[in-house]
Design a protein around this motif. Structure first.
Motif, PDB file in Angstrom:
ATOM      1  N   ALA A  71       1.015  -1.248  -0.058  1.00 15.09           N
ATOM      2  CA  ALA A  71      -0.123   0.137  -0.060  1.00 15.09           C
ATOM      3  C   ALA A  71       0.734   1.191  -0.025  1.00 15.09           C
ATOM      4  CB  ALA A  71      -0.822  -0.076   0.977  1.00 15.09           C
ATOM      5  N   ILE A  72       0.441   2.391  -0.626  1.00  9.25           N
ATOM      6  CA  ILE A  72       1.058   3.674  -0.704  1.00  9.25           C
ATOM      7  C   ILE A  72       0.352   4.449   0.686  1.00  9.25           C
ATOM      8  CG2 ILE A  72       1.833   5.578  -2.006  1.00  9.25           C
ATOM      9  CD1 ILE A  72       1.413   3.720  -4.420  1.00  9.25           C
ATOM     10  N   PRO A  73       1.386   4.821   1.570  1.00  6.51           N
ATOM     11  CA  PRO A  73       1.104   5.910   2.711  1.00  6.51           C
ATOM     12  C   PRO A  73       0.759   7.061   1.932  1.00  6.51           C
ATOM     13  CG  PRO A  73       3.482   5.188   2.975  1.00  6.51           C
ATOM     14  CD  PRO A  73       2.978   4.491   1.780  1.00  6.51           C
ATOM     15  N   MET A  74      -0.593   7.727   2.800  1.00  2.07           N
ATOM     16  CA  MET A  74      -0.852   9.226   2.264  1.00  2.07           C
ATOM     17  C   MET A  74      -0.931  10.005   3.566  1.00  2.07           C
ATOM     18  SD  MET A  74      -3.770   8.394  -0.573  1.00  2.07           S
ATOM     19  CE  MET A  74      -4.843   7.578   0.521  1.00  2.07           C
ATOM     20  N   TYR A  84      -3.923   4.734   3.755  1.00  6.33           N
ATOM     21  CA  TYR A  84      -3.124   4.190   2.687  1.00  6.33           C
ATOM     22  C   TYR A  84      -3.968   3.815   1.709  1.00  6.33           C
ATOM     23  CZ  TYR A  84       0.378   2.827   6.409  1.00  6.33           C
ATOM     24  OH  TYR A  84       1.275   2.989   7.263  1.00  6.33           O
ATOM     25  N   SER A  85      -3.227   4.043   0.503  1.00  5.58           N
ATOM     26  CA  SER A  85      -3.762   3.732  -0.900  1.00  5.58           C
ATOM     27  C   SER A  85      -3.639   2.437  -1.326  1.00  5.58           C
ATOM     28  CB  SER A  85      -3.163   4.734  -1.961  1.00  5.58           C
ATOM     29  OG  SER A  85      -4.027   4.495  -3.241  1.00  5.58           O
ATOM     30  N   VAL A  86      -4.878   1.577  -1.391  1.00  6.73           N
ATOM     31  CA  VAL A  86      -4.604   0.381  -1.794  1.00  6.73           C
ATOM     32  C   VAL A  86      -5.423  -0.127  -3.111  1.00  6.73           C
ATOM     33  CG1 VAL A  86      -4.368  -0.593   0.601  1.00  6.73           C
ATOM     34  CG2 VAL A  86      -6.448  -0.338  -0.352  1.00  6.73           C
ATOM     35  N   GLY A  87      -5.115  -1.124  -3.900  1.00 13.55           N
ATOM     36  CA  GLY A  87      -5.740  -1.235  -5.244  1.00 13.55           C
ATOM     37  C   GLY A  87      -6.944  -2.174  -4.904  1.00 13.55           C
ATOM     38  N   LYS A 101       5.337   9.072 -15.629  1.00 11.81           N
ATOM     39  CA  LYS A 101       6.237   9.357 -16.569  1.00 11.81           C
ATOM     40  C   LYS A 101       7.671   8.606 -16.432  1.00 11.81           C
ATOM     41  CE  LYS A 101       7.115  13.665 -19.132  1.00 11.81           C
ATOM     42  NZ  LYS A 101       7.203  15.023 -18.814  1.00 11.81           N
ATOM     43  N   ASP A 102       8.170   8.233 -17.402  1.00 15.53           N
ATOM     44  CA  ASP A 102       9.706   7.826 -17.309  1.00 15.53           C
ATOM     45  C   ASP A 102       9.456   6.745 -15.737  1.00 15.53           C
ATOM     46  OD1 ASP A 102      10.328   9.279 -19.148  1.00 15.53           O
ATOM     47  OD2 ASP A 102      10.970  11.001 -18.223  1.00 15.53           O
ATOM     48  N   ASN A 103       8.569   6.267 -15.775  1.00  9.91           N
ATOM     49  CA  ASN A 103       8.442   5.366 -14.516  1.00  9.91           C
ATOM     50  C   ASN A 103       8.378   5.821 -13.215  1.00  9.91           C
ATOM     51  OD1 ASN A 103       7.890   2.696 -13.515  1.00  9.91           O
ATOM     52  ND2 ASN A 103      10.147   2.125 -13.261  1.00  9.91           N
ATOM     53  N   GLU A 104       8.139   7.273 -13.260  1.00 11.21           N
ATOM     54  CA  GLU A 104       7.917   7.815 -11.803  1.00 11.21           C
ATOM     55  C   GLU A 104       6.607   8.411 -11.811  1.00 11.21           C
ATOM     56  OE1 GLU A 104       9.725   8.013  -9.326  1.00 11.21           O
ATOM     57  OE2 GLU A 104      11.345   6.966 -10.108  1.00 11.21           O
ATOM     58  N   PHE A 105       6.403   8.843 -10.423  1.00 13.98           N
ATOM     59  CA  PHE A 105       4.889   9.591 -10.398  1.00 13.98           C
ATOM     60  C   PHE A 105       5.145  10.890 -10.905  1.00 13.98           C
ATOM     61  CE2 PHE A 105       4.812   6.304  -6.647  1.00 13.98           C
ATOM     62  CZ  PHE A 105       3.358   6.066  -6.886  1.00 13.98           C
ATOM     63  N   GLN A 106       3.989  11.561 -11.217  1.00 15.19           N
ATOM     64  CA  GLN A 106       4.062  12.888 -11.723  1.00 15.19           C
ATOM     65  C   GLN A 106       3.799  13.756 -10.701  1.00 15.19           C
ATOM     66  OE1 GLN A 106       3.410  14.103 -15.775  1.00 15.19           O
ATOM     67  NE2 GLN A 106       2.034  12.178 -16.101  1.00 15.19           N
ATOM     68  N   MET A 107       3.323  13.471  -9.539  1.00 12.87           N
ATOM     69  CA  MET A 107       3.042  14.444  -8.312  1.00 12.87           C
ATOM     70  C   MET A 107       3.729  13.750  -7.227  1.00 12.87           C
ATOM     71  SD  MET A 107      -0.833  15.740  -9.150  1.00 12.87           S
ATOM     72  CE  MET A 107      -1.686  14.150  -8.803  1.00 12.87           C
ATOM     73  N   PRO A 108       3.907  14.430  -6.158  1.00 15.71           N
ATOM     74  CA  PRO A 108       4.263  13.809  -4.872  1.00 15.71           C
ATOM     75  C   PRO A 108       3.447  12.536  -4.746  1.00 15.71           C
ATOM     76  CG  PRO A 108       4.620  16.163  -4.642  1.00 15.71           C
ATOM     77  CD  PRO A 108       3.770  15.755  -5.884  1.00 15.71           C
ATOM     78  N   GLN A 115       0.200   1.747  -7.221  1.00 16.27           N
ATOM     79  CA  GLN A 115       1.423   1.082  -7.235  1.00 16.27           C
ATOM     80  C   GLN A 115       2.421   1.086  -8.628  1.00 16.27           C
ATOM     81  OE1 GLN A 115      -0.125  -2.663  -5.648  1.00 16.27           O
ATOM     82  NE2 GLN A 115       2.097  -2.994  -5.074  1.00 16.27           N
ATOM     83  N   ASP A 116       1.580   1.543  -9.534  1.00 18.82           N
ATOM     84  CA  ASP A 116       2.451   1.624 -10.768  1.00 18.82           C
ATOM     85  C   ASP A 116       2.806   2.923 -11.405  1.00 18.82           C
ATOM     86  OD1 ASP A 116       0.000   2.737 -11.509  1.00 18.82           O
ATOM     87  OD2 ASP A 116      -0.606   1.334 -13.264  1.00 18.82           O
ATOM     88  N   LYS A 117       2.802   3.666 -10.266  1.00 17.96           N
ATOM     89  CA  LYS A 117       3.274   5.042 -10.196  1.00 17.96           C
ATOM     90  C   LYS A 117       2.285   5.920 -11.168  1.00 17.96           C
ATOM     91  CE  LYS A 117       7.795   3.886  -8.821  1.00 17.96           C
ATOM     92  NZ  LYS A 117       9.120   3.775  -8.933  1.00 17.96           N
ATOM     93  N   SER A 118       0.981   5.549 -11.160  1.00 18.77           N
ATOM     94  CA  SER A 118       0.060   6.601 -11.720  1.00 18.77           C
ATOM     95  C   SER A 118      -0.949   7.020 -10.753  1.00 18.77           C
ATOM     96  CB  SER A 118      -0.679   5.596 -12.721  1.00 18.77           C
ATOM     97  OG  SER A 118      -1.522   4.602 -11.905  1.00 18.77           O
TER      98      SER A 118
END
Ligand code: FAD
Length: 454
Positions: free
Chosen positions: A81-84, A110-113, A210-217, A237-240
């Protein structure tokens, strides 16, 4: 334990709906030793290419975490999960500011799919020999007095209709906001039910990596509050980011052409437009219609010892507190604790209804309130001042002054008590504020008097 106890007797439990709450319910009943049949209308999500329906990712908080911990899955879920840590607010000019959820204890959402979480729960079900999953089984009718159900087999695409009839000791409806089992309960005398559609719809867009990175924090829940409408984005998780645009249906209706859509985004979401991409925005926006949102309150949640509804089936809410799934999972924490008391099942289910309905109604109300807070209040100074005051008081009196958002998201305080707590805090602040105004007026009057008559 006596032989009639809710948990002691090995029962045949039919759970309808293998979504987030249904699959967790299956794990809970299986762990108590019951024989669980889990019926799901859709195909197995683990084999599905495209999952139709609602939000791609969700905010998991304390209540959901606690319920997952009870079945030994919390750490596995959190691992991906991604902590927010707070809200990142985007103003019309594209400038951002941060409001942390909990600067004192660093608690976060936590952001979960949705798909990943559902798959993990279903995989956990597979490990239990006493859970059997039946996909492509749609509940079409039920006789709740006899705990009998009729399912339609196969997908909607299949021309031939095959029906089967199944019996159980207890039917547990976890079949979502439009629950087929609830429709049977509605017919029972004494069953109270209300539903409310809001005039706002939502549509999902995407900010790709973008370039395998998140475009925002990534460690924030991004919000673009715009008075009567708003947009939010949660990291994947896929940085989108999955972006949810919420607006009154009339406003959606005004965006008929590509040019109107682009102009609208250039005016209101100037920083998000290049991140989404103009062509992608046009494609995603016109691909689907805005979805409706509704809130459901009902009571009781059970019928004798034969039927029970949980999750959205019992209390669907608008998604603006990020609590729908969390509340549904919390149903199971409460239910398990009651079932473990070894009461007769009908008494246990009655106790579940009585202990739950006020809190379920309260979170439905809070979710409605938070829509206003997110789209409008977050950008007001009064909101920021209150947030600052709450945070400061929370820092000095962590056991006595828990702000509303924190009590809802980071504790298991009953939802109705979270509201009562807030009312008490509002009253106290109101008194302090009016006391300060009276005192300052008296001091000012005193100063004028002294100056004039000295
Ligand atoms: P569902 O997820 O609806 O699952 C019901 C299941 O039952 C489905 O698999 C369905 O196919 C199946 N089913 C339906 N009818 C039948 C039938 N007749 N026979 C057999 N099977 C059937 N909650 C949060 O906690 N945090 C969030 O951040 C959050 N964000 C959200 C964002 C949006 C846009 C929306 C719409 C909701 C959000 N929610 C969030 C709420 C959350 O999605 C729901 O509360 C949660 O999915 C409820 O789970 P459930 O298992 O009760 O119902």
């Amino acid at each position: 334990a006596d032989g009639n106890g809710a948990a002691a007797t090995r029962r045949k439990v039919a759970i309808v709906g293998a979504g987030l709450v249904g699959s967790l319910a299956a794990l809970n009943f299986a762990r108590m030793g019951h024989e669980v049949q889990l019926y799901e209308y859709r195909e197995d999500i683990r084999q599905a290419q495209l999952v139709q329906g609602r939000s791609i990712n969700l905010a998991l908080s304390q209540r959901g975490r606690k319920a997952l911990a009870a079945v030994g899955l919390e750490q596995q879920v959190l691992a991906t999960a991604i902590p927010m840590r707070g809200r990142m607010l985007h103003n019309v000019k594209g400038r951002t500011s941060i409001v942390l959820y909990d600067p004192c204890n660093n608690q976060c959402l936590y952001s979960v799919g949705r798909k990943q979480l559902n798959e993990l729960l279903l995989n956990a079900c597979d490990a239990f020999p006493n859970i059997q999953c039946h996909f492509e089984h749609k509940l079409i009718s039920a006789n709740i007095r006899e705990a009998r159900m009729q399912f339609k087999l196969g997908t909607e695409r299949q021309a031939e209709e095959q029906l089967i009839s199944v019996a159980a000791d207890l039917i547990v409806g976890c079949d979502g906001a439009f629950s087929a089992l609830r429709q049977q309960l509605v017919r029972q005398p004494g069953f109270n039910y209300s539903q409310e559609y809001i005039g706002t719809g939502y549509l999902e867009l995407c900010i790709p990596a973008k370039d395998n990175e998140f475009q925002m924090p990534p460690n924030y829940l991004h919000i673009w509050p715009r008075d009567s409408f708003m947009m939010i984005a949660l990291p994947n998780q896929d940085k989108s980011f999955t972006v949810t645009l919420s607006m009154p249906f009339e406003l959606f209706g005004q965006l008929q052409t590509q040019q109107q859509l682009l102009d609208f985004f250039r005016t209101h979401y100037v920083d998000a437009l290049p991140l989404i991409g103009e062509q992608q925005l046009i494609k995603d926006f016109f691909k689907s219609r805005p979805q409706h949102l509704m809130s459901v309150k009902c009571k009781p949640y059970h019928y004798m010892d034969k039927a029970l509804i949980l999750g959205d089936a019992a209390h669907a809410m608008v998604p603006y507190y990020g609590q729908g799934m969390n509340a549904g999972m919390e149903d199971l924490t409460l239910l398990s604790s009651i079932l473990n008391q070894e009461l007769p099942l009908d008494v246990a289910l009655e106790q579940f209804t009585e202990s739950r309905w006020q809190d379920a109604h309260a979170i439905c109300d809070l979710a409605m309130y938070n829509y206003v807070e997110m789209r409008d209040l977050t950008k007001r100074w009064s909101f920021r001042c209150r947030k600052w005051l709450d945070t400061t008081l929370f820092r000095f009196f962590p056991n006595h002054w828990v702000p509303l958002y924190n009590s809802v998201s980071f504790t298991s305080m009953p939802y109705s008590q979270c509201i009562a707590n807030r009312q008490w805090q509002d009253q106290l602040l109101g008194k302090v504020l009016s006391g300060t105004i009276v005192l300052s007026s008296l001091l000012a009057a005193g100063a004028i008097y002294v100056r004039r008559f000295r």
